[in-house]
Motif scaffolding. Sequence first.
Motif, PDB file in Angstrom:
ATOM      1  N   CYS A 250      41.760  37.030  49.211  1.00 38.29           N
ATOM      2  CA  CYS A 250      42.122  37.870  48.111  1.00 38.29           C
ATOM      3  C   CYS A 250      42.616  39.224  48.816  1.00 38.29           C
ATOM      4  CB  CYS A 250      41.044  38.120  47.110  1.00 38.29           C
ATOM      5  SG  CYS A 250      40.852  36.846  46.119  1.00 38.29           S
ATOM      6  N   CYS A 255      36.985  41.712  44.885  1.00 39.06           N
ATOM      7  CA  CYS A 255      38.124  40.955  43.770  1.00 39.06           C
ATOM      8  C   CYS A 255      37.063  40.002  43.144  1.00 39.06           C
ATOM      9  CB  CYS A 255      39.145  40.140  44.454  1.00 39.06           C
ATOM     10  SG  CYS A 255      40.232  39.513  43.481  1.00 39.06           S
ATOM     11  N   HIS A 257      38.571  38.098  40.672  1.00 37.12           N
ATOM     12  CA  HIS A 257      39.395  37.103  40.670  1.00 37.12           C
ATOM     13  C   HIS A 257      39.584  37.107  39.026  1.00 37.12           C
ATOM     14  CE1 HIS A 257      37.635  36.339  44.305  1.00 37.12           C
ATOM     15  NE2 HIS A 257      36.632  35.984  44.036  1.00 37.12           N
ATOM     16  N   CYS A 263      45.347  38.102  43.962  1.00 34.84           N
ATOM     17  CA  CYS A 263      44.165  37.437  43.997  1.00 34.84           C
ATOM     18  C   CYS A 263      44.466  35.938  44.340  1.00 34.84           C
ATOM     19  CB  CYS A 263      43.575  37.217  42.689  1.00 34.84           C
ATOM     20  SG  CYS A 263      42.162  36.161  42.290  1.00 34.84           S
ATOM     21  N   ALA A 264      43.775  35.503  45.808  1.00 28.89           N
ATOM     22  CA  ALA A 264      43.750  34.244  46.223  1.00 28.89           C
ATOM     23  C   ALA A 264      43.602  33.046  45.242  1.00 28.89           C
ATOM     24  CB  ALA A 264      43.516  34.333  47.586  1.00 28.89           C
ATOM     25  N   VAL A 265      42.514  33.611  44.400  1.00 28.48           N
ATOM     26  CA  VAL A 265      41.692  32.322  43.725  1.00 28.48           C
ATOM     27  C   VAL A 265      42.765  32.020  42.440  1.00 28.48           C
ATOM     28  CG1 VAL A 265      39.794  32.199  42.010  1.00 28.48           C
ATOM     29  CG2 VAL A 265      39.559  33.062  44.379  1.00 28.48           C
TER      30      VAL A 265
HETATM   31 ZN   LIG Z   1      40.414  37.251  43.786  1.00 27.59          ZN
END
Ligand SMILES: [Zn+2]
Length: 297
Positions: A250, A255, A257, A263-265
Amino acid sequence: MSKIATIIATYSRRMRIRLESNIEVEARIKGKKIKAVCGDVVTAEPIKDEKDWLITEIMERRNALTRPNKSGQTEVLAANLDAVIIVTSVSPIPDWYIVDRYICAAEILGIQPIIVFNKTDLLDENIKIDELLEYKRLGFSVVNFSVKSKKGSKKLLSLISEKCNIVVGQSGVGKSSIINKLLYSSEQRVGGISKSGEGRHTTVNSVMKSLKSGGYLIDSPGVRDYMPALATPAEAQRGFREISEFSQFCRFSNCLHLREPKCAVKKAVEENLIDYRRYESYKRVVNLTSKLSQKKY
Ligand SMILES: [Zn+2]
Ligand SMILES: Nc1nc2c(ncn2[C@@H]2O[C@H](COP(=O)(O)OP(=O)(O)O)[C@@H](O)[C@H]2O)c(=O)[nH]1
Ligand SMILES: [Mg+2]
């Protein structure tokens, strides 16, 4: 002289303890402020001219399964655990959000969550349960069980032997039936006093039983709506392994999320790399934790 013992049952005021010699005695606690739970290691001493022993000290806990009560304070369910056996069943229908929360609590404590799916005798064998497949994919132990058609005992026993396990789950899923299935028959009980004492206490909160193969099972009272007691909303992601895995990518290190950019999630959820229901479950834990922490202050 004071001796080391383990709490094996708690009633409203009194408790039952197992001394290192395996003898079980009734006990009460010194002072009203200290509260002992199943699994606690204590020091206790006999009281002159009485059947009861007196608990004088609770040793530091290795870990404790907790939940927040209605006023936001932390309530301890059991202590010094190695695994949480989360029982679900064909009927009543599982609340997978509750399962996720027990998993979350176990993961944060660093103890093993074991998911048991009971009453499979009521189900067509070929039916696949998506949620269970997802748990397996995430690397959790899942045991299909049936007390009625004697299925799953061997596998479950191999996972729980020599450990201190707490059995949790909705009321009616078969927790007590599973424990009875796995237990020593009463004649084989080593040492200990007769069971006659147990009937006198009407309000058993929690009780710990010894397994023939070594290890212990704690039967907990049905907790209707379990929620782990978390220090902060940010702690929730430690209880969802796939979310903490992606969180390292992220944009922001703090983060949550939820609505943060880059945001990588969230991206992983969109790409189906994270199960949408599990992400929803995570968000509920974050939101509930925020609400509860507002109550506390
Ligand atoms: Zn995130
Ligand atoms: N068909 C079926 N019924 C079961 C099974 N295990 C438990 N039950 C029934 O489910 C009900 C609730 O069981 P219980 O052990 O009291 O559940 P607990 O509230 O989780 O402790 C009882 O009527 C049991 O006989 C199973 O494997 N198959
Ligand atoms: Mg029960």
